[in-house]
Design a protein around this motif. Sequence first.
Motif, PDB file in Angstrom:
ATOM      1  N   GLY A  50       0.802  -1.214   0.000  1.00  0.00           N
ATOM      2  CA  GLY A  50       0.000   0.000   0.000  1.00  0.00           C
ATOM      3  C   GLY A  50       0.835   1.263   0.000  1.00  0.00           C
ATOM      4  O   GLY A  50       0.476   2.263  -0.634  1.00  0.00           O
ATOM      5  N   LEU A  51       1.964   1.243   0.694  1.00  0.00           N
ATOM      6  CA  LEU A  51       2.852   2.409   0.694  1.00  0.00           C
ATOM      7  C   LEU A  51       3.438   2.676  -0.688  1.00  0.00           C
ATOM      8  O   LEU A  51       3.729   3.831  -1.028  1.00  0.00           O
ATOM      9  N   GLN A  52       3.610   1.619  -1.476  1.00  0.00           N
ATOM     10  CA  GLN A  52       4.179   1.799  -2.811  1.00  0.00           C
ATOM     11  C   GLN A  52       3.264   2.624  -3.722  1.00  0.00           C
ATOM     12  O   GLN A  52       3.731   3.239  -4.682  1.00  0.00           O
TER      13      GLN A  52
ATOM     14  N   PRO B 137       2.045   8.470  -3.963  1.00  0.00           N
ATOM     15  CA  PRO B 137       3.030   9.235  -4.732  1.00  0.00           C
ATOM     16  C   PRO B 137       4.071   9.899  -3.838  1.00  0.00           C
ATOM     17  O   PRO B 137       3.737  10.510  -2.808  1.00  0.00           O
ATOM     18  N   ALA B 138       5.327   9.780  -4.231  1.00  0.00           N
ATOM     19  CA  ALA B 138       6.408  10.402  -3.452  1.00  0.00           C
ATOM     20  C   ALA B 138       6.361  11.928  -3.533  1.00  0.00           C
ATOM     21  O   ALA B 138       6.888  12.612  -2.649  1.00  0.00           O
ATOM     22  N   SER B 139       5.711  12.460  -4.572  1.00  0.00           N
ATOM     23  CA  SER B 139       5.648  13.917  -4.712  1.00  0.00           C
ATOM     24  C   SER B 139       4.880  14.573  -3.575  1.00  0.00           C
ATOM     25  O   SER B 139       5.158  15.722  -3.211  1.00  0.00           O
TER      26      SER B 139
ATOM     27  N   ALA C 106       6.458  17.577  -1.407  1.00  0.00           N
ATOM     28  CA  ALA C 106       5.816  18.888  -1.272  1.00  0.00           C
ATOM     29  C   ALA C 106       5.613  19.242   0.197  1.00  0.00           C
ATOM     30  O   ALA C 106       5.813  20.402   0.601  1.00  0.00           O
ATOM     31  N   ALA C 107       5.227  18.247   1.009  1.00  0.00           N
ATOM     32  CA  ALA C 107       5.039  18.513   2.435  1.00  0.00           C
ATOM     33  C   ALA C 107       6.364  18.839   3.109  1.00  0.00           C
ATOM     34  O   ALA C 107       6.414  19.698   4.009  1.00  0.00           O
TER      35      ALA C 107
ATOM     36  N   ILE D 194      -0.391  12.475   5.634  1.00  0.00           N
ATOM     37  CA  ILE D 194      -0.389  11.986   4.256  1.00  0.00           C
ATOM     38  C   ILE D 194      -0.438  10.461   4.209  1.00  0.00           C
ATOM     39  O   ILE D 194      -1.351   9.872   3.617  1.00  0.00           O
ATOM     40  N   THR D 195       0.546   9.828   4.829  1.00  0.00           N
ATOM     41  CA  THR D 195       0.674   8.370   4.698  1.00  0.00           C
ATOM     42  C   THR D 195      -0.509   7.637   5.313  1.00  0.00           C
ATOM     43  O   THR D 195      -1.143   6.795   4.661  1.00  0.00           O
ATOM     44  N   PHE D 196      -0.816   7.935   6.560  1.00  0.00           N
ATOM     45  CA  PHE D 196      -1.862   7.195   7.256  1.00  0.00           C
ATOM     46  C   PHE D 196      -3.242   7.380   6.626  1.00  0.00           C
ATOM     47  O   PHE D 196      -3.976   6.394   6.448  1.00  0.00           O
ATOM     48  N   PRO D 197      -3.667   8.608   6.259  1.00  0.00           N
ATOM     49  CA  PRO D 197      -4.993   8.735   5.599  1.00  0.00           C
ATOM     50  C   PRO D 197      -5.067   8.012   4.266  1.00  0.00           C
ATOM     51  O   PRO D 197      -6.080   7.384   3.956  1.00  0.00           O
ATOM     52  N   LEU D 198      -4.013   8.097   3.444  1.00  0.00           N
ATOM     53  CA  LEU D 198      -4.043   7.429   2.151  1.00  0.00           C
ATOM     54  C   LEU D 198      -3.923   5.915   2.270  1.00  0.00           C
ATOM     55  O   LEU D 198      -4.229   5.194   1.322  1.00  0.00           O
ATOM     56  N   LEU D 199      -3.493   5.452   3.413  1.00  0.00           N
ATOM     57  CA  LEU D 199      -3.334   4.016   3.636  1.00  0.00           C
ATOM     58  C   LEU D 199      -4.582   3.380   4.253  1.00  0.00           C
ATOM     59  O   LEU D 199      -4.598   2.172   4.502  1.00  0.00           O
ATOM     60  N   ARG D 200      -5.627   4.175   4.499  1.00  0.00           N
ATOM     61  CA  ARG D 200      -6.804   3.646   5.180  1.00  0.00           C
ATOM     62  C   ARG D 200      -7.499   2.518   4.421  1.00  0.00           C
ATOM     63  O   ARG D 200      -7.920   1.529   5.046  1.00  0.00           O
ATOM     64  N   PRO D 201      -7.689   2.587   3.092  1.00  0.00           N
ATOM     65  CA  PRO D 201      -8.328   1.437   2.412  1.00  0.00           C
ATOM     66  C   PRO D 201      -7.538   0.145   2.575  1.00  0.00           C
ATOM     67  O   PRO D 201      -8.123  -0.917   2.814  1.00  0.00           O
ATOM     68  N   VAL D 202      -6.213   0.223   2.454  1.00  0.00           N
ATOM     69  CA  VAL D 202      -5.388  -0.975   2.632  1.00  0.00           C
ATOM     70  C   VAL D 202      -5.419  -1.432   4.087  1.00  0.00           C
ATOM     71  O   VAL D 202      -5.465  -2.636   4.380  1.00  0.00           O
ATOM     72  N   SER D 203      -5.405  -0.469   5.011  1.00  0.00           N
ATOM     73  CA  SER D 203      -5.465  -0.831   6.427  1.00  0.00           C
ATOM     74  C   SER D 203      -6.778  -1.527   6.767  1.00  0.00           C
ATOM     75  O   SER D 203      -6.802  -2.480   7.560  1.00  0.00           O
TER      76      SER D 203
END
Length: 317
Positions: free
Chosen positions: A202-204, A207-209, A213-214, A228-237
């Motif tokens: 899921g982390l892959q 986007p690294a951009s 930017a952050a 960034i990471t934790f919210p975007l990882l919610r479906p996989v989590s």
Amino acid sequence: MTQTTQVPRPRTDSEGAAPKERRRPASPQWAAWAFLAPVTLYLVLFYAYPLYRNIDLSLRNYTVRSFVRGDAPFTGLANYRTVFDDPTFAPALWHTVVFTGVCLVFQYAIGLALAVFFHQHFRLSATLRALFLVPWLLPLIVSASTWSWMLNSDSGIVNAVLHAVGVAPVNWLTSPSWSLASVIIANIWIGVPFNLVVLHSGLQSIPASLHEAAALDGANAWQRFWSITFPLLRPVSAITLLLGLVYTLKVFDIIWIMTKGGPADSSTTFATWSYQLGFGNLLPAFGPGAAVGNLLVLAALVFGLLYVRVQRKQALS
């Protein structure tokens, strides 16, 4: 002068024979059913029919004789009442909740931490990540036997280390105060690699951009992870926790090999209790054992439906 009309002759090929009519292509619907048939047959034989038989077992008074002859009388919900009135029900329910909840929390937390760590792509990252898969690849009987040896009260390596640092040995597998903790530790060790693999994939996809930017805006590592990471990882989590929940609810091998649900039912869960009722006595109670198993199926179904509902709300929002 009569006018004759010529009837057009059918077209012929080079040998003078009329060509055969072209066959209509097979309907795409029939092709779809042909592909679905093996999967449907597999689901019916190995999922639907066993579930039906388990429900039938829980609604009848089966003995060994009636099980062979197939003439068990219908008793309705009597087996479920027997289970609810059993003094083992409340401790087994509590142990199941504690075992499942603690394992899920630690497996996910450790797996997420390792996934973020290996996402840095340092030297030997792939090699170390592959080594972490060893507990997941080992047969459960090997893993449980290894932990039984390590936690042995007399010759276990864990007590040897505790003795070396001046701590009194602990009866990990034979003490009612420690038996449940022992099987929880073993199950966490086995389940961490699964969380690591799924969360790392899921982390892959993030986007690294976004992180770059952050970082330019002055966000530190923790702020980038939490925003960034934790919210975007919610479906996989969510799917990771759901699969972990279903797996942990039905864990039987590890507990049975290490403690057999004891001592004094101190590590008995619904999975081990169902086995004890159905196969662990000279006079098996097939009906109550099947009823306990159906309670596990119902719990997994409820959480699965909750997951589907949450996913639909997120898709519509």
